[in-house]
Write an enzyme that holds these catalytic residues in place. Sequence first.
Site: not given
Length: 500
Positions: A173, A181, A196-198, A250-251, A272, A300, A306, A403
């Site tokens: 997202n 970060r 490792k990105p999504a 992530g989740s 997070e 946004r 999140c 969510e």
Amino acid sequence: MSTSTPVPASGPTLTERERHVVDAVPKQLLVGGSWVDAEGGATLDVVDPATGAVLCAVADASPADGRAALEAAASAQASFARTTPRARADILMRAYELLHERIEELALLMTLEMGKPVAEARGEIAYAAEFLRHFAGEALRIDGGFQTAPGGGARFLVTKQPVGPCLLITPWNFPMAMGTRKIGPAIAAGCTSVIKPAHQTPLSMLALGGILVEAGVPDGVVNVVTCTRANEVMEPLVRSGLARKLSFTGSTRVGKILLEQCAEKVLRTSMELGGNAPFIVFEDADLGEAVTGALAAKMRNMGEACTAANRIYVHESVIDEFGALLAERMAELTVGRGTEDGVTVGPLIDEAAQHKVSELVADAVSLGATVLTGGEPGAGAGYFYAPTVLTGVSRRARMADEEIFGPVAPLTAFSTEDEVIAAANDTPYGLVAYVYTNDLRRALRVGEAIETGMVGLNQGVVSNPAAPFGGVKESGLGREGGSVGIDEFLEVKYIGIAMG
Ligand code: NAP
């Protein structure tokens, strides 16, 4: 059902500039300072969520590729830990400058792979760059202590050292900011990493990898692994004993799996995770400000955040007025492909997300909610959903617990302060809450009583690289950003010194 904002039936093919921006990104894995193919030349497709069309293919790492990346990080760790804080800060500042120099290309790239409107993508690149600048400063402020033992005789020298090689896992997202970060404080602290990105959004991270190399990151210090088999590739790395830390965004579901895996080698963790943010509007609030805040907190990133306002509690005396004003503003938004001028709401990330939002809305309506605007997915190829306001949403609706991750604002009336605090806290999540009131005492009372890591008081956005971002309860562990963000990547060591 009232009028929903029109959504496009199908998206255009790539323009020459869009094609150029996609072509310019490295498509291989970054391992030990080199760009390499995945084992067997495996690739994964990157899809434009506005059209469903394939943008390009990038390397799809195998477990062996992941292992090679972590070995590269582990072998670079000792020498990187010895670099000076100034050298590490200089790398971060150079990367900060490069992100700004290329902001237009990077924003367009992000929009193509993730869907958010270009203006929002530009905002994310600036936000992402700010983490690099912030942590360039923090690198210079890693401190320690010197103390006389209470009984005398000895001295305590307290110093901080890099945790060691880190595994960094990010969601789709915020494809760039969730990376910087973590990479920002890791580099500032002297830690090497595998990131490792999504699978939906590898391009922004690959572009960032290229920028970090250009900025002077030594070989092996940042390794980028893109893959579709997240568990198969990452679990052996978590359990390998080579990594000392996992930082995950992530989740909550996946966060819990990873925490269990981390227990084996007792890795340091930063988590997070998901949120279920309450947005509370008291009767004494400035309603115009509250509507603007709700729009920001809800819309946004198309609601795919999140921090998105997931439950909007409005005092019963003002809910009708608030609902009408919010519905008017939501209906004015323009849905479409994020690359197009004037578009303010892009597509959702994929078909599953679009289905989930439709299901949650149908569930709320079946339990008595009224649709004030929107309430329908877009027709055609992209994964669009109309900006939606529901009122009279039951506390038994699924969206009160899950969510939404979409452009749906659910309003529920409340009558007393105690009642709304209890409702706000009635969730396993605890990331952020928003409170609108002009009564100072109430603001402080409610701010303290809400069980979240962050509170937006008369403001709908809390994210700021200089502030400690993070949640309590099942929303996570640790903080990112602020002056404490670097501590997540440092170990405290105490050296006792005999004086006799
Ligand atoms: P997700 O499914 O948990 O995925 C996040 C990342 O974890 C992706 O890179 C994913 O890879 C990877 N992953 C999935 N299963 C894994 C496993 N078994 N082992 C190792 N890695 C694994 O979450 P998402 O759908 O991408 O992101 C949305 C969630 O992130 C929401 O819950 C949102 O609230 C949360 N979020 C939290 C914050 C925060 O700061 N608190 C910020 C942004 C988002 P694949 O893509 O290959 O599956």
